[in-house]
Design an enzyme around this catalytic site. Structure first.
Site, mmCIF file in Angstrom:
data_model
loop_
_atom_site.group_PDB
_atom_site.id
_atom_site.type_symbol
_atom_site.label_atom_id
_atom_site.label_comp_id
_atom_site.label_asym_id
_atom_site.label_seq_id
_atom_site.Cartn_x
_atom_site.Cartn_y
_atom_site.Cartn_z
ATOM 1 N N LYS A 291 43.663 35.004 34.305
ATOM 2 C CA LYS A 291 43.114 34.652 35.620
ATOM 3 C C LYS A 291 42.233 33.422 35.467
ATOM 4 O O LYS A 291 41.341 33.387 34.613
ATOM 5 C CB LYS A 291 42.318 35.825 36.190
ATOM 6 C CG LYS A 291 41.624 35.521 37.524
ATOM 7 C CD LYS A 291 40.770 36.692 37.990
ATOM 8 C CE LYS A 291 39.922 36.296 39.183
ATOM 9 N NZ LYS A 291 39.003 37.375 39.614
ATOM 10 N N ASP A 296 34.408 31.437 42.149
ATOM 11 C CA ASP A 296 34.815 32.386 43.179
ATOM 12 C C ASP A 296 33.637 32.662 44.103
ATOM 13 O O ASP A 296 32.718 33.399 43.752
ATOM 14 C CB ASP A 296 35.306 33.692 42.546
ATOM 15 C CG ASP A 296 35.634 34.745 43.594
ATOM 16 O OD1 ASP A 296 35.889 34.367 44.748
ATOM 17 O OD2 ASP A 296 35.628 35.934 43.254
ATOM 18 N N LYS A 303 30.454 36.472 48.733
ATOM 19 C CA LYS A 303 29.711 37.337 47.813
ATOM 20 C C LYS A 303 28.226 37.291 48.168
ATOM 21 O O LYS A 303 27.573 36.260 48.003
ATOM 22 C CB LYS A 303 29.915 36.876 46.368
ATOM 23 C CG LYS A 303 31.324 37.109 45.843
ATOM 24 C CD LYS A 303 31.448 36.642 44.397
ATOM 25 C CE LYS A 303 32.854 36.844 43.865
ATOM 26 N NZ LYS A 303 33.192 38.274 43.703
ATOM 27 N N ASP A 315 34.631 33.615 36.264
ATOM 28 C CA ASP A 315 35.813 34.274 36.811
ATOM 29 C C ASP A 315 37.114 33.687 36.253
ATOM 30 O O ASP A 315 38.194 34.085 36.680
ATOM 31 C CB ASP A 315 35.809 34.173 38.342
ATOM 32 C CG ASP A 315 36.433 35.384 39.001
ATOM 33 O OD1 ASP A 315 36.586 36.414 38.319
ATOM 34 O OD2 ASP A 315 36.778 35.314 40.193
ATOM 35 N N ASP A 375 37.926 38.137 48.988
ATOM 36 C CA ASP A 375 37.276 38.229 47.676
ATOM 37 C C ASP A 375 38.123 39.001 46.671
ATOM 38 O O ASP A 375 37.746 39.150 45.515
ATOM 39 C CB ASP A 375 35.889 38.871 47.814
ATOM 40 C CG ASP A 375 35.039 38.680 46.565
ATOM 41 O OD1 ASP A 375 35.293 37.718 45.813
ATOM 42 O OD2 ASP A 375 34.130 39.501 46.327
ATOM 43 N N GLU A 377 40.850 37.882 45.405
ATOM 44 C CA GLU A 377 41.696 36.686 45.291
ATOM 45 C C GLU A 377 42.396 36.551 43.950
ATOM 46 O O GLU A 377 43.478 35.977 43.867
ATOM 47 C CB GLU A 377 40.862 35.427 45.559
ATOM 48 C CG GLU A 377 40.086 34.873 44.373
ATOM 49 C CD GLU A 377 39.090 35.858 43.749
ATOM 50 O OE1 GLU A 377 38.907 35.797 42.521
ATOM 51 O OE2 GLU A 377 38.507 36.671 44.482
ATOM 52 N N ARG A 379 43.961 38.638 42.091
ATOM 53 C CA ARG A 379 45.280 39.286 42.053
ATOM 54 C C ARG A 379 46.329 38.471 42.800
ATOM 55 O O ARG A 379 47.520 38.536 42.490
ATOM 56 C CB ARG A 379 45.160 40.705 42.617
ATOM 57 C CG ARG A 379 44.813 40.771 44.072
ATOM 58 C CD ARG A 379 44.272 42.131 44.490
ATOM 59 N NE ARG A 379 42.984 42.418 43.893
ATOM 60 C CZ ARG A 379 42.340 43.587 44.022
ATOM 61 N NH1 ARG A 379 42.891 44.560 44.743
ATOM 62 N NH2 ARG A 379 41.175 43.775 43.455
#
Length: 522
Positions: A291, A296, A303, A315, A375, A377, A379
Site C-alpha cells: 500500500k 492520507d 481524520k 500510510d 477514509d 481508501e 483497499r
C-alpha cells in the site's frame, strides 16, 4: 504538476558502514574499545564464597580486583533483558566493559536476539566506540546453525540500533562504530555468508525506514517512484522498473485507484519493480504488493478526533517494506526465484475534484464499489494493484498494508495480522517472520462477514463498519485476487511505526526477504 512545500529537501543519509568479523578467541584476548557481554540471571549465581560460578565473569572479576561484583550489586543489575551496566578498565586490551541483560538460560527467539542486539547498541552508544566486541557469558549447547541464526539476529539488532535518521536535522550525529567482532559465535565461510546477508538486509530496512520517515511534502508519489527506480542503479542485471502515469492507469481502467488519487495536486504513480535472478531460470514467481498512500487525510471522511492525521505519512509503510525488500534482494541475488514489487502510489486528499462518500468507482476487473467511507481508501488502491499483479503470471502473492485501526486494536503495536485461506502460504510466512525476528498472527477470514460489505446499488461497499473491520477489509481485497493464486494479506498498521521513539521500524522487510529466500533454488 508536482508542487514543492516548505523548501525542505533531505540531506544525504548517514548509514552505518560496519566491518563485521567472527573470531574464536578468549574474550580477554580481544583488543578494541568496548566489549559487550550478554549476561543472564543464571550467570550471576555465586557459590558459598560469593564467587561467580560463571567462569568468564569470575575471570573478569578477578582481573579487576572484585570491582565487577561491586558494580553489579550497586547498580542492581540482575541480567534482565534490556538492563546494562558499564565499567572502565585498565590493563586489558579493551577500555570499557558493558554487561547487557540477555536471558540465555531460556530458549530465545530471533526477535529476542534482535532486541538483545539493539540493547547492546543502546548500552554502548554513549561511549562512541569505533570497535565493538560482543560475546556471551555462557553459550550453552548451541549447534552451528543455531549460532549462525543468533549471530544474524544479534548483528541485525546492533546495526539497526546504531542508526539515526538525521536527514532533516541541522545538527547531525556521526556513526562511530566501524568494526564489530563476534566472539564465540563460530567462524567459517557459511557464517561469513550469513553476515553478508545480514548487512544487505539492514540496508533494505534502512531504506524502508527512511521512506516512511520522510514527510509527505518531500515524499510525493512521483518522488516515491523515483526512489524506487533509483534502486535499479548498480543492479541493472537483476532489477528493472516500470512507472505508469495517470494516463496509463486510465488505459488500464484502474478506477478504484484513480478515484482515491483524484483530489491531490500531486499526481499518482503506479510502480512495478521486477527482480530476475542473475543466471538460470526462475522456478518460482512471487509478488509483493505494498500500500502506497504517501499521505492520507481521510478525504471527505476527514481524520479527526485522535485519528493521528499528523502521522499519516506512514500510510505507505507497506510500499516501503516492499521496496526495502527489493533493495536487499537485489543485493543478495537469490537464484531460481523471480519477484515482482508492485505499488499504486498516491495521496488521499480533499478538493472539489475529489471522491465523495456515496460515489461509485469501477475497478480494473469490472467490479463496482460504493464508497461509503473515503477514509477506507487503501483497499481501493490495492484492489487495482492486485488485479494488475494477478496478470503478471506469478505463483504467489503477499500484500502489506497499514490498512485498519481495527487490527491495531486486536493485536497491538508489535504484531501484524495475517489473513489467508492458504495454509501452506501461512506456514511459509510464519516461519519467515520467526527467522526475521518479526511477529505475525494469523487472523480468521470469516466469509459470513461479507454480508456487511454488500451494497444495494453496486457490487460492494468499501467498508463494513467497526465490528471485525480488519476481517471485512481482507474479504474486500479477496474480491480482486485470482482464486487460483495463493494470496496473503498482512495488515501492518501497528508495527510499522514505533510510537515511543516516533520513528519508522522497517517492519516487514525481514519477513519478505526470508520468504523470498525460502524459494531460492539452483
Amino acid at each position: 504538476m508536482e508542487h514543492s512545500l516548505g523548501l525542505t529537501s533531505p540531506l544525504e543519509s548517514i548509514l552505518p558502514k560496519v566491518k563485521i568479523s567472527a573470531k574464536e578467541i578468549d574474550f580477554n584476548e580481544w583488543k578494541g574499545d568496548t566489549l559487550a557481554i550478554g549476561v543472564s540471571s543464571a550467570d550471576l549465581d555465586k557459590d558459598e564464597e560469593t564467587v561467580f560460578k560463571n567462569s568468564n565473569l569470575r575471570t573478569i572479576n578477578k582481573i579487576v580486583n572484585g570491582t565487577l561484583a561491586s558494580v553489579i550489586l550497586e547498580e542492581d543489575f540482575t541480567g534482565k533483558a534490556g538492563q546494562s551496566v558499564a565499567l572502565r578498565l585498565v590493563g586489558l586490551g579493551f577500555k570499557r566493559l558493558v554487561l547487557v541483560g540477555c536471558e540465555t538460560s531460556t530458549v530465545l527467539s530471533s526477535v529476542k536476539w534482535k532486541n538483545f542486539g539493539e540493547s547492546v547498541a543502546t548500552a554502548t552508544k554513549s561511549a562512541q566506540p569505533y570497535t565493538l566486541g560482543v560475546t556471551l557469558a555462557d553459550f550453552g549447547n548451541l549447534s552451528d546453525d543455531q549460532l549462525q541464526q543468533r549471530a544474524h539476529s544479534l548483528v541485525t539488532g546492533i546495526i539497526l540500533g546504531t542508526y539515526e535518521d538525521s536527514r532533516f536535522k541541522s545538527e547531525r550525529k556521526k556513526v562511530f562504530l566501524e568494526t564489530l567482532d563476534l566472539i564465540g559465535f563460530g567462524t567459517g565461510e557459511e557464517l561469513e555468508k550469513k553476515l553478508t546477508k545480514t548487512q544487505n538486509l539492514c540496508l533494505g530496512i534502512f531504506f524502508s525506514r527512511e521512506l516512511v520517515n520522510a514527510p509527505a511534502n518531500v515524499l510525493t508519489p512521483a518522488k516515491l517512484a523515483a526512489e524506487a527506480s533509483q534502486l535499479c542503479v548498480g543492479f541493472e542485471d537483476v532489477l528493472s522498473a516500470q512507472v505508469f502515469d495517470e494516463c496509463k492507469c486510465r488505459e488500464l481502467k484502474m478506477g478504484a485507484y484513480l478515484g482515491v488519487a483524484a483530489a491531490s495536486s500531486n499526481p499518482p504513480r503506479f510502480i512495478h519493480l521486477q527482480y530476475k535472478p542473475p543466471k538460470g531460470t526462475a522456478n518460482t514467481k512471487l509478488a509483493i504488493v505494498g500500500k502506497g498512500l504517501t499521505f492520507d487525510s481521510g478525504g471527505y471522511n476527514l481524520k479527526v478526533g485522535g485519528a493521528s492525521i499528523e502521522l499519516m505519512k506512514f500510510d505507505m509503510g507497506g510500499a516501503a517494506a516492499a521496496f526495502g525488500a527489493a533493495k536487499a534482494i537485489a543485493a543478495i541475488r537469490p537464484l531460481g526465484v523471480e519477484v515482482h514489487f508492485i505499488v499504486a502510489a498516491c495521496e488521499n486528499m480533499i478538493s472539489g475534484a475529489g471522491m465523495r462518500p456515496g460515489d461509485i468507482v469501477t475497478a480494473s476487473n469490472g467490479k463496482t464499489i460504493e464508497v461509503n467511507n473515503t477514509d477506507a481508501e487503501g483497499r481501493l488502491t490495492l484492489a487495482d494493484a492486485l488485479v494488475y499483479t494477478c496478470k503478471q503470471g506469478v505463483h504467489k502473492i503477499v500484500d502489506l498494508a497499514t490498512l485498519t485501526g481495527a487490527c491495531v486494536v486486536a493485536l497491538g503495536n508489535d504484531i501484524a495480522g495475517m489473513f489467508t485461506l492458504n495454509d501452506d502460504l501461512a506456514k511459509e510466512l510464519v516461519e519467515s517472520s520467526e527467522r526475521a525476528g518479526e511477529k505475525l498472527w494469523r487472523m480468521p477470514m470469516e466469509e459470513n462477514y461479507w454480508e456487511a460489505m454488500k451494497s444495494s446499488v453496486a457490487d460492494m461497499v468499501n467498508t463494513g463498519g467497526r465490528p471485525g473491520g480488519s476481517i471485512t477489509a481482507s474479504l474486500f481485497l479477496k474480491q480482486f485476487v485470482d482464486e487460483t493464486i495463493p494470496w496473503a494479506h498482512l495488515d501492518v498498521a501497528g508495527p510499522v511505526w514505533n510510537e515511543k521513539k516516533k520513528i519508522a521500524t522497517g517492519f516487514g522487510v525481514g519477513t519478505l526477504v526470508e520468504w523470498v529466500l525460502s524459494h531460492e533454488s539452483t
